[in-house]
Design an enzyme around this catalytic site. Structure first.
Site, mmCIF file in Angstrom:
data_model
loop_
_atom_site.group_PDB
_atom_site.id
_atom_site.type_symbol
_atom_site.label_atom_id
_atom_site.label_comp_id
_atom_site.label_asym_id
_atom_site.label_seq_id
_atom_site.Cartn_x
_atom_site.Cartn_y
_atom_site.Cartn_z
ATOM 1 N N SER A 197 -9.528 -7.897 -1.807
ATOM 2 C CA SER A 197 -9.473 -7.137 -3.061
ATOM 3 C C SER A 197 -9.012 -5.692 -2.853
ATOM 4 C CB SER A 197 -10.837 -7.164 -3.770
ATOM 5 O OG SER A 197 -11.835 -6.630 -2.928
ATOM 6 N N ASP B 211 1.101 -8.143 6.094
ATOM 7 C CA ASP B 211 0.277 -8.388 7.267
ATOM 8 C C ASP B 211 0.196 -7.050 7.966
ATOM 9 O OD1 ASP B 211 -1.245 -10.466 8.667
ATOM 10 O OD2 ASP B 211 -0.053 -9.834 10.378
ATOM 11 N N HIS C 249 0.656 3.456 6.372
ATOM 12 C CA HIS C 249 1.598 2.457 6.886
ATOM 13 C C HIS C 249 2.093 1.561 5.755
ATOM 14 C CE1 HIS C 249 -2.480 1.020 6.794
ATOM 15 N NE2 HIS C 249 -2.174 -0.213 7.116
#
Length: 199
Positions: A17, A75, A184
């Site tokens: 979430s 990812d 990032h």
């Protein structure tokens, strides 16, 4: 030339979430309606890739195919220099089935031991896949160092032990808006948006 996103709805291929919320906020300016894989009841595919990009692609393709909608997967993880890049693609697995990141952070710190090299980075790979199999991928990085004990209750995952380069606070202490500007995920997002989205 990257394919442009022209659909109104996008599946975020995640059951996390915190991640879904962060991605939703980053896409808000483009008027994209996001729905999570969890909300659609989609299974999480086994992450068998050996890189962040491979795992992001795997998750995006699986969600796009299952939902018959474009899907965006991320990812990401923490790569610590003195641990040879670990926990890397296994960052979530280090937290165990209960997603206990306090334990995961303690494990990182224990493995680092007395190493003087505290450098590390968060890496994020984004994959945007369409049901027809087309996929665009982008990677972002933010450099920093590991601190102990963890500080701050903002963010999620390893944020409280990561102090980005040039800052005196951890991602766990930083205002979410400030983190979004430099994380990032933000780095990968700027690349994704420039290539595939139009305001």
């Amino acid at each position: 030339m990257s394919r442009k996103f022209s659909d109104g709805r996008l599946v975020i291929a995640s059951h996390n979430s915190g991640k879904v919320r962060e991605i939703g906020e980053l896409l808000a300016p483009f008027g994209v309606e996001v729905v999570s894989a969890g909300a659609l009841g989609l299974d999480e595919p086994e992450e068998t890739g050996t890189t962040f990009v491979a795992n992001a692609e795997l998750k995006a393709h699986a969600a796009a195919k299952a939902a018959n909608l474009p899907a965006l997967a991320d990812d990401s993880g923490l790569a610590v220099d003195c641990l040879g890049g670990d926990p890397g693609i296994y960052s979530a697995r280090w937290a165990g089935p209960g997603k206990d990141f306090a334990a995961a952070m303690a494990l990182v710190n224990d493995r680092m031991g007395d190493s003087p090299d505290r450098r590390g980075r968060f890496v994020c790979a984004l994959a945007l896949a369409w049901p027809d199999g087309v996929c665009e991928t982008f990677e972002g990085v933010v450099e920093g160092e590991m601190v102990w004990p963890p500080r701050g209750a903002q963010g999620f995952g390893y944020d409280p032990m990561f102090q980005p380069q040039g800052h005196t606070v951890t991602f766990g202490e930083m205002e979410p808006a400030k983190k979004h500007e430099m994380s990032h995920r933000a780095d990968a997002f700027h690349k994704l948006v420039a290539a595939c989205f139009q305001r």
